[in-house]
Write a protein that holds these residues in place. Sequence first.
Motif, PDB file in Angstrom:
ATOM      1  N   ALA A 136       5.384   0.389   0.320  1.00  0.00           N
ATOM      2  CA  ALA A 136       5.719   1.768   0.700  1.00  0.00           C
ATOM      3  C   ALA A 136       4.481   2.600   1.037  1.00  0.00           C
ATOM      4  CB  ALA A 136       6.499   2.441  -0.428  1.00  0.00           C
ATOM      5  N   GLU A 137       3.300   2.082   0.712  1.00  0.00           N
ATOM      6  CA  GLU A 137       2.060   2.819   0.970  1.00  0.00           C
ATOM      7  C   GLU A 137       1.705   2.785   2.450  1.00  0.00           C
ATOM      8  OE1 GLU A 137      -0.526   4.355  -1.192  1.00  0.00           O
ATOM      9  OE2 GLU A 137       1.336   4.527  -2.319  1.00  0.00           O
ATOM     10  N   PRO A 138       1.165   3.881   2.982  1.00  0.00           N
ATOM     11  CA  PRO A 138       0.643   3.830   4.352  1.00  0.00           C
ATOM     12  C   PRO A 138      -0.598   2.939   4.371  1.00  0.00           C
ATOM     13  CG  PRO A 138       0.253   5.991   3.350  1.00  0.00           C
ATOM     14  CD  PRO A 138       1.048   5.184   2.368  1.00  0.00           C
ATOM     15  N   ARG A 139      -0.699   2.087   5.383  1.00  0.00           N
ATOM     16  CA  ARG A 139      -1.819   1.170   5.473  1.00  0.00           C
ATOM     17  C   ARG A 139      -2.552   1.373   6.794  1.00  0.00           C
ATOM     18  NH1 ARG A 139       2.018  -1.467   2.956  1.00  0.00           N
ATOM     19  NH2 ARG A 139       2.827  -2.680   4.664  1.00  0.00           N
ATOM     20  N   PRO A 140      -3.746   1.935   6.715  1.00  0.00           N
ATOM     21  CA  PRO A 140      -4.524   2.152   7.939  1.00  0.00           C
ATOM     22  C   PRO A 140      -4.860   0.832   8.633  1.00  0.00           C
ATOM     23  CG  PRO A 140      -5.529   3.249   6.030  1.00  0.00           C
ATOM     24  CD  PRO A 140      -4.439   2.384   5.515  1.00  0.00           C
ATOM     25  N   ASP A 141      -5.082   0.896   9.931  1.00  0.00           N
ATOM     26  CA  ASP A 141      -5.476  -0.298  10.678  1.00  0.00           C
ATOM     27  C   ASP A 141      -6.899  -0.723  10.336  1.00  0.00           C
ATOM     28  OD1 ASP A 141      -3.040  -0.540  11.992  1.00  0.00           O
ATOM     29  OD2 ASP A 141      -3.666   0.794  13.621  1.00  0.00           O
ATOM     30  N   ASP A 142      -7.772   0.254  10.131  1.00  0.00           N
ATOM     31  CA  ASP A 142      -9.167  -0.038   9.835  1.00  0.00           C
ATOM     32  C   ASP A 142      -9.273  -0.742   8.479  1.00  0.00           C
ATOM     33  OD1 ASP A 142     -12.141   0.405  10.194  1.00  0.00           O
ATOM     34  OD2 ASP A 142     -11.789   1.464   8.295  1.00  0.00           O
ATOM     35  N   PRO A 143      -9.895  -1.929   8.409  1.00  0.00           N
ATOM     36  CA  PRO A 143      -9.961  -2.677   7.145  1.00  0.00           C
ATOM     37  C   PRO A 143     -10.641  -1.921   5.998  1.00  0.00           C
ATOM     38  CG  PRO A 143     -10.546  -4.106   8.976  1.00  0.00           C
ATOM     39  CD  PRO A 143     -10.444  -2.709   9.526  1.00  0.00           C
ATOM     40  N   LEU A 144     -11.703  -1.176   6.295  1.00  0.00           N
ATOM     41  CA  LEU A 144     -12.394  -0.448   5.237  1.00  0.00           C
ATOM     42  C   LEU A 144     -11.502   0.665   4.675  1.00  0.00           C
ATOM     43  CD1 LEU A 144     -15.048  -0.560   3.727  1.00  0.00           C
ATOM     44  CD2 LEU A 144     -15.983   1.087   5.363  1.00  0.00           C
ATOM     45  N   ALA A 145     -10.800   1.354   5.548  1.00  0.00           N
ATOM     46  CA  ALA A 145      -9.861   2.393   5.100  1.00  0.00           C
ATOM     47  C   ALA A 145      -8.702   1.765   4.330  1.00  0.00           C
ATOM     48  CB  ALA A 145      -9.347   3.188   6.297  1.00  0.00           C
ATOM     49  N   ARG A 146      -8.283   0.569   4.748  1.00  0.00           N
ATOM     50  CA  ARG A 146      -7.201  -0.126   4.048  1.00  0.00           C
ATOM     51  C   ARG A 146      -7.667  -0.576   2.660  1.00  0.00           C
ATOM     52  NH1 ARG A 146      -5.438  -5.280   6.581  1.00  0.00           N
ATOM     53  NH2 ARG A 146      -6.548  -4.320   8.303  1.00  0.00           N
ATOM     54  N   LEU A 147      -8.930  -1.006   2.573  1.00  0.00           N
ATOM     55  CA  LEU A 147      -9.479  -1.392   1.270  1.00  0.00           C
ATOM     56  C   LEU A 147      -9.523  -0.181   0.337  1.00  0.00           C
ATOM     57  CD1 LEU A 147     -10.751  -3.448  -0.631  1.00  0.00           C
ATOM     58  CD2 LEU A 147     -12.973  -2.947   0.440  1.00  0.00           C
ATOM     59  N   GLU A 148      -9.937   0.952   0.844  1.00  0.00           N
ATOM     60  CA  GLU A 148      -9.954   2.156   0.015  1.00  0.00           C
ATOM     61  C   GLU A 148      -8.538   2.508  -0.442  1.00  0.00           C
ATOM     62  OE1 GLU A 148     -11.375   6.836  -0.122  1.00  0.00           O
ATOM     63  OE2 GLU A 148     -11.694   5.693   1.715  1.00  0.00           O
ATOM     64  N   ALA A 149      -7.579   2.400   0.463  1.00  0.00           N
ATOM     65  CA  ALA A 149      -6.188   2.692   0.102  1.00  0.00           C
ATOM     66  C   ALA A 149      -5.710   1.751  -1.002  1.00  0.00           C
ATOM     67  CB  ALA A 149      -5.291   2.591   1.330  1.00  0.00           C
ATOM     68  N   PHE A 150      -6.086   0.471  -0.897  1.00  0.00           N
ATOM     69  CA  PHE A 150      -5.689  -0.515  -1.905  1.00  0.00           C
ATOM     70  C   PHE A 150      -6.298  -0.165  -3.263  1.00  0.00           C
ATOM     71  CE2 PHE A 150      -6.119  -4.288  -4.458  1.00  0.00           C
ATOM     72  CZ  PHE A 150      -4.903  -4.926  -4.309  1.00  0.00           C
ATOM     73  N   VAL A 151      -7.610   0.134  -3.265  1.00  0.00           N
ATOM     74  CA  VAL A 151      -8.300   0.462  -4.517  1.00  0.00           C
ATOM     75  C   VAL A 151      -7.639   1.666  -5.188  1.00  0.00           C
ATOM     76  CG1 VAL A 151     -10.460   1.360  -5.493  1.00  0.00           C
ATOM     77  CG2 VAL A 151     -10.509  -0.581  -3.892  1.00  0.00           C
ATOM     78  N   ARG A 152      -7.411   2.716  -4.428  1.00  0.00           N
ATOM     79  CA  ARG A 152      -6.813   3.921  -4.999  1.00  0.00           C
ATOM     80  C   ARG A 152      -5.381   3.666  -5.467  1.00  0.00           C
ATOM     81  NH1 ARG A 152      -9.912   8.358  -4.509  1.00  0.00           N
ATOM     82  NH2 ARG A 152     -11.712   8.224  -3.109  1.00  0.00           N
ATOM     83  N   PHE A 153      -4.642   2.881  -4.697  1.00  0.00           N
ATOM     84  CA  PHE A 153      -3.278   2.526  -5.094  1.00  0.00           C
ATOM     85  C   PHE A 153      -3.293   1.751  -6.410  1.00  0.00           C
ATOM     86  CE2 PHE A 153      -0.275  -0.996  -5.339  1.00  0.00           C
ATOM     87  CZ  PHE A 153       0.925  -0.306  -5.432  1.00  0.00           C
ATOM     88  N   HIS A 154      -4.155   0.741  -6.488  1.00  0.00           N
ATOM     89  CA  HIS A 154      -4.175  -0.116  -7.675  1.00  0.00           C
ATOM     90  C   HIS A 154      -4.566   0.670  -8.925  1.00  0.00           C
ATOM     91  CE1 HIS A 154      -4.197  -4.134  -9.521  1.00  0.00           C
ATOM     92  NE2 HIS A 154      -5.099  -3.593 -10.328  1.00  0.00           N
ATOM     93  N   ILE A 155      -5.558   1.535  -8.799  1.00  0.00           N
ATOM     94  CA  ILE A 155      -5.959   2.357  -9.945  1.00  0.00           C
ATOM     95  C   ILE A 155      -4.788   3.240 -10.389  1.00  0.00           C
ATOM     96  CG2 ILE A 155      -7.431   4.308 -10.671  1.00  0.00           C
ATOM     97  CD1 ILE A 155      -8.947   1.675 -10.656  1.00  0.00           C
ATOM     98  N   GLY A 156      -4.162   3.921  -9.454  1.00  0.00           N
ATOM     99  CA  GLY A 156      -3.041   4.799  -9.794  1.00  0.00           C
ATOM    100  C   GLY A 156      -1.890   4.053 -10.431  1.00  0.00           C
TER     101      GLY A 156
END
Length: 195
Positions: free
Chosen positions: A76-96
Amino acid sequence: MARTAGSHSDITGPRIREAALRLFAKHGYAAVSMRKIASDVGVQAGALYNYIPDKQALLVSLLKGHMDELLEAWQAEPRPDDPLARLEAFVRFHIGFTLRHPESIFISYMELRNLEPENFAVIEALRGRYEAVLEEILRDGRDAGQLAVPDTRIAAFALIAMLTGVNTWYREGGRLSEEEVATLYWDMARKAVGA
């Protein structure tokens, strides 16, 4: 077999799962009896078997439910196309997600050893799907020249272990907010993969 008078499956079933989760996280799976779970819920021990076949099935239900919820939440999370932005999204998602589900996270790591082999295979496959998400992000980042990761699989395992470790020390109301913690972990994760 009839349910205990006054019980409701849509109420008692979730209460059994909540009690088991709490007790397994506090005392460990091996130390918690079905009788203790029943006592915590306020039903007769025999009544548990109207809702769950045995303690192993209850553990599998908790672990599978956790992994299903984790995978669904990531989808359900938005996933940016840019891999670095996607990695940041993953990190923040996982922590939350980790901070909102401390007991589930704890038993998902500590109680794998108590699964029977066929049940372990089911949970391990779900964990593998989640790990593959991060591995793909790392591979895409490496291929785009944004990350320096010689082995994306090992890097994914290491990052997930680091991120999940927040569960062992973070306390709500402490000196750092969840957002501050996520930002610090993002900075460490970024550096760990050579970004």
